[in-house]
Design a protein around this motif. Structure first.
Motif, PDB file in Angstrom:
ATOM      1  N   LEU A 158      -5.560  -1.904   2.806  1.00 42.44           N
ATOM      2  CA  LEU A 158      -5.420  -0.796   3.575  1.00 42.44           C
ATOM      3  C   LEU A 158      -5.777  -0.653   5.192  1.00 42.44           C
ATOM      4  N   LEU A 159      -6.974  -1.527   5.159  1.00 37.83           N
ATOM      5  CA  LEU A 159      -7.391  -1.701   6.525  1.00 37.83           C
ATOM      6  C   LEU A 159      -6.277  -2.481   7.209  1.00 37.83           C
ATOM      7  N   GLN A 160      -5.928  -3.770   6.630  1.00 36.65           N
ATOM      8  CA  GLN A 160      -4.799  -4.534   7.355  1.00 36.65           C
ATOM      9  C   GLN A 160      -3.793  -3.645   7.770  1.00 36.65           C
ATOM     10  N   GLU A 161      -3.341  -2.805   6.969  1.00 41.58           N
ATOM     11  CA  GLU A 161      -2.038  -1.982   7.421  1.00 41.58           C
ATOM     12  C   GLU A 161      -2.454  -0.886   8.627  1.00 41.58           C
ATOM     13  N   LEU A 162      -3.734  -0.189   8.532  1.00 42.51           N
ATOM     14  CA  LEU A 162      -4.074   0.488   9.503  1.00 42.51           C
ATOM     15  C   LEU A 162      -4.060  -0.214  10.789  1.00 42.51           C
ATOM     16  N   GLU A 163      -4.817  -1.302  10.805  1.00 44.24           N
ATOM     17  CA  GLU A 163      -4.788  -1.978  12.174  1.00 44.24           C
ATOM     18  C   GLU A 163      -3.512  -2.651  12.574  1.00 44.24           C
ATOM     19  N   HIS A 164      -2.850  -3.029  11.689  1.00 47.86           N
ATOM     20  CA  HIS A 164      -1.447  -3.099  12.074  1.00 47.86           C
ATOM     21  C   HIS A 164      -0.620  -2.163  12.791  1.00 47.86           C
ATOM     22  N   LEU A 203       2.106   8.492   8.853  1.00 48.22           N
ATOM     23  CA  LEU A 203       2.250   6.896   8.400  1.00 48.22           C
ATOM     24  C   LEU A 203       3.267   6.841   7.094  1.00 48.22           C
ATOM     25  N   GLY A 204       3.433   7.846   6.310  1.00 47.31           N
ATOM     26  CA  GLY A 204       4.140   7.856   5.359  1.00 47.31           C
ATOM     27  C   GLY A 204       3.224   7.531   4.049  1.00 47.31           C
ATOM     28  N   LEU A 205       1.887   7.781   4.264  1.00 44.36           N
ATOM     29  CA  LEU A 205       1.055   7.401   3.075  1.00 44.36           C
ATOM     30  C   LEU A 205       0.670   8.680   2.084  1.00 44.36           C
ATOM     31  N   ASP A 206       1.147   9.717   2.500  1.00 40.51           N
ATOM     32  CA  ASP A 206       0.658  10.976   1.881  1.00 40.51           C
ATOM     33  C   ASP A 206       1.181  11.170   0.363  1.00 40.51           C
ATOM     34  N   VAL A 221       0.828  -1.213  -0.013  1.00 44.21           N
ATOM     35  CA  VAL A 221       0.039   0.049  -0.103  1.00 44.21           C
ATOM     36  C   VAL A 221       0.904   1.261   0.043  1.00 44.21           C
ATOM     37  N   TYR A 222       2.200   1.223   0.169  1.00 38.79           N
ATOM     38  CA  TYR A 222       2.984   2.109   0.213  1.00 38.79           C
ATOM     39  C   TYR A 222       3.751   2.490  -1.243  1.00 38.79           C
ATOM     40  N   SER A 223       3.328   1.450  -2.265  1.00 40.16           N
ATOM     41  CA  SER A 223       3.641   1.820  -3.714  1.00 40.16           C
ATOM     42  C   SER A 223       2.746   3.045  -4.225  1.00 40.16           C
ATOM     43  N   SER A 224       3.211   3.739  -5.042  1.00 38.74           N
ATOM     44  CA  SER A 224       2.273   4.840  -5.514  1.00 38.74           C
ATOM     45  C   SER A 224       1.096   4.146  -6.292  1.00 38.74           C
ATOM     46  N   LEU A 225       0.132   5.138  -5.812  1.00 39.05           N
ATOM     47  CA  LEU A 225      -1.163   4.297  -6.404  1.00 39.05           C
ATOM     48  C   LEU A 225      -1.587   4.160  -7.683  1.00 39.05           C
ATOM     49  N   GLN A 226      -1.861   2.936  -7.837  1.00 39.12           N
ATOM     50  CA  GLN A 226      -1.947   2.683  -9.348  1.00 39.12           C
ATOM     51  C   GLN A 226      -3.608   2.232  -9.759  1.00 39.12           C
ATOM     52  N   ASP A 227      -3.847   2.338 -11.104  1.00 38.27           N
ATOM     53  CA  ASP A 227      -5.020   2.073 -11.562  1.00 38.27           C
ATOM     54  C   ASP A 227      -5.903   0.928 -10.863  1.00 38.27           C
ATOM     55  N   GLY A 228      -5.225  -0.139 -10.505  1.00 38.39           N
ATOM     56  CA  GLY A 228      -5.465  -1.371 -10.190  1.00 38.39           C
ATOM     57  C   GLY A 228      -6.247  -1.133  -8.587  1.00 38.39           C
ATOM     58  N   ALA A 229      -5.859  -0.139  -8.040  1.00 38.13           N
ATOM     59  CA  ALA A 229      -6.418  -0.098  -6.655  1.00 38.13           C
ATOM     60  C   ALA A 229      -7.800   0.829  -6.744  1.00 38.13           C
TER      61      ALA A 229
END
Length: 350
Positions: A153-159, A183-186, A96-104
Motif C-alpha cells: 500500500l505504501l508503494q502505491e501511495l508513494e507512486h 484514488l479508487g481505494l474506497d 491493492v485495488y483487489s477486494s480486501l482479502q484475509d491474507g492482507a
C-alpha cells in the motif's frame, strides 16, 4: 417483480462551512460567520497567541474566507479529481485495488473478528483478544494489516504522490496524504474493512456510540515528514469512532496523545501518550480529544478511517452539537441521512 431500493443519499450538515475551522499557527479551532463575530468571539485568545496587529488579523480573515469557499466547493472538486485519476492514473501496485482479502490482515485481527461474529461473543471475551490502551478512555490497539500489505500500500501511495495528478487534502488539518475514494481505494479497501471486519468489533466495544450501526466512513492516508506536516494539533474527529493504523515507514517521535471527550473541561490536563507501531491500529471514540506530537526523524504514514453511524449523527451533529441542517453532498457526505435506517432500534442507542 419488485423494484430495487434506491441507494441511500448521504448529506453533510450546513455547519461544515462555518464550524471547526482550524488555524494552525494559532493552534485554534474557530467558528466563523463574519469579521465582527470573529473579533467578538476570539479577539482576546487570538491576541494571546500572537495575532496582535491589524495585518495579522486581516491575513487571518482572508484565510478563513478562503477556507469557507474551499469547503463549499469541496464535494464537486473531489468528484472531478476522482474522475480525472480514474481516467489517467496507472497504478504501480494493482493488487491493492483487489477486494480486501484475509491474507492482507494480521492473524490477531482476524481472530478477534472471528470471535466477535461467533455465538455468545461478548465484550469480556473480545477484550482478551486485543490490547486495552486505556479502559477509562476506551482506547484499544490491535494489529490490523500484515507487513507485506503495508509495504504494498505504501508503494502505491508513494507512486501516486510522485504523479502530477491533483491531490485533495485528507482533512482540514492535514496537508499531505491521499483521500482513498479519490484514488479508487474506497470500495476495494475501506468499505469491506468497515463492513466485514470492523463492525463486529465496534458493535461489542462501542454499542452506545453506534458501533453496531456503522453505515458510512471517510478514509484517508496522512503523511508526516520533515518539511511537510510534522505534528497535529489537538482536535476531535467528525466521526462516531476512529481507526488509526500506522503503515510505516521508519520514524521516531510523533506519538499520539489523548485527552478526555471534547465536552469535558480541562481535558488535556493529563494527556495519555501512545506510540505508533507499524501495522497496528488504534481504535477510539471520535469525540476523544487527541493530537500527534512532533515527528523527530523519518517519515510516518497512517491510514485513518472515520467511522460513522447515521442513526447517531442524524440526531446531533458532532461538530456543531445541534440537530443537523442537511445539505445534499457527494458520496458518503459527512454521514448524515434524511431518514433513519429502518432496521435500527434507536432505543438501544440511548
Amino acid at each position: 417483480m419488485g423494484t430495487a431500493a434506491a441507494p441511500r443519499r448521504f448529506c453533510r450538515c450546513a455547519c461544515f462551512c462555518s464550524e471547526n475551522l482550524y488555524v494552525a499557527r494559532y493552534a485554534l479551532h474557530v467558528h466563523f460567520r463574519n469579521e465582527q463575530q470573529l473579533r467578538e468571539d476570539y479577539g482576546p485568545v487570538l491576541r494571546s497567541r500572537g495575532c496582535v496587529s491589524a495585518k495579522d488579523f486581516q491575513q487571518l480573515l482572508g484565510e478563513l474566507e478562503q477556507e469557507v469557499e474551499r469547503r463549499r466547493r469541496l464535494g464537486q472538486e473531489s468528484a472531478a479529481r476522482k474522475a480525472l485519476i480514474a481516467s489517467s492514473y496507472h497504478p504501480a501496485r494493482s493488487d491493492v485495488y483487489s477486494s480486501l482479502q484475509d491474507g492482507a490482515l494480521a492473524s490477531e485481527f482476524l481472530a478477534a473478528v472471528e470471535y466477535s461474529t461467533s455465538s455468545g461473543a461478548d465484550l469480556k471475551g473480545l477484550l482478551q483478544r486485543l490490547e486495552t490502551v486505556s479502559e477509562e478512555k476506551r482506547i484499544y490497539r490491535l494489529p490490523v494489516f500484515t507487513a507485506s500489505f503495508c509495504q504494498a500500500l505504501l508503494q502505491e501511495l508513494e507512486h501516486f504522490e510522485q504523479s502530477d495528478l491533483p491531490k485533495g487534502r485528507p482533512n482540514t488539518m492535514n496537508n499531505y496524504g491521499v483521500l482513498l475514494h479519490e484514488l479508487g481505494l474506497d470500495q476495494p479497501l475501506a468499505t469491506p474493512l468497515r463492513e466485514r471486519f470492523l463492525q463486529p468489533l465496534t458493535a461489542l466495544l462501542y454499542p452506545d456510540c453506534g458501533g453496531g450501526w456503522l453505515d458510512s466512513h471517510r478514509a484517508f492516508v496522512v503523511k508526516y515528514a520533515p518539511g511537510q506536516d510534522r505534528e497535529l494539533g489537538c482536535h476531535y474527529d467528525n466521526a462516531e469512532l476512529t481507526l488509526n493504523v500506522c503503515l510505516g515507514k521508519t520514524f521516531t517521535g510523533g506519538a499520539l496523545y489523548f485527552g478526555d471527550l471534547f465536552q469535558v473541561p480541562s481535558a488535556l490536563a493529563r494527556p495519555l501518550e501512545v506510540e505508533h507501531v507499524v501495522g497496528q491500529g488504534i481504535l477510539h471514540r471520535g469525540g476523544q480529544l487527541h493530537g500527534a506530537r512532533p515527528l523527530c526523524t523519518g517519515e510516518r504514514w497512517n491510514l485513518v478511517v472515520w467511522l460513522r453511524a447515521s442513526a447517531v449523527r442524524n440526531r446531533l451533529c458532532p461538530m456543531c452539537c445541534r440537530e443537523p441542517q442537511l445539505v445534499d453532498d457527494e458520496g458518503f457526505g459527512d454521514g448524515f441521512t434524511r431518514e433513519e435506517p429502518a432496521s435500527v432500534d434507536l432505543c438501544a442507542l440511548t
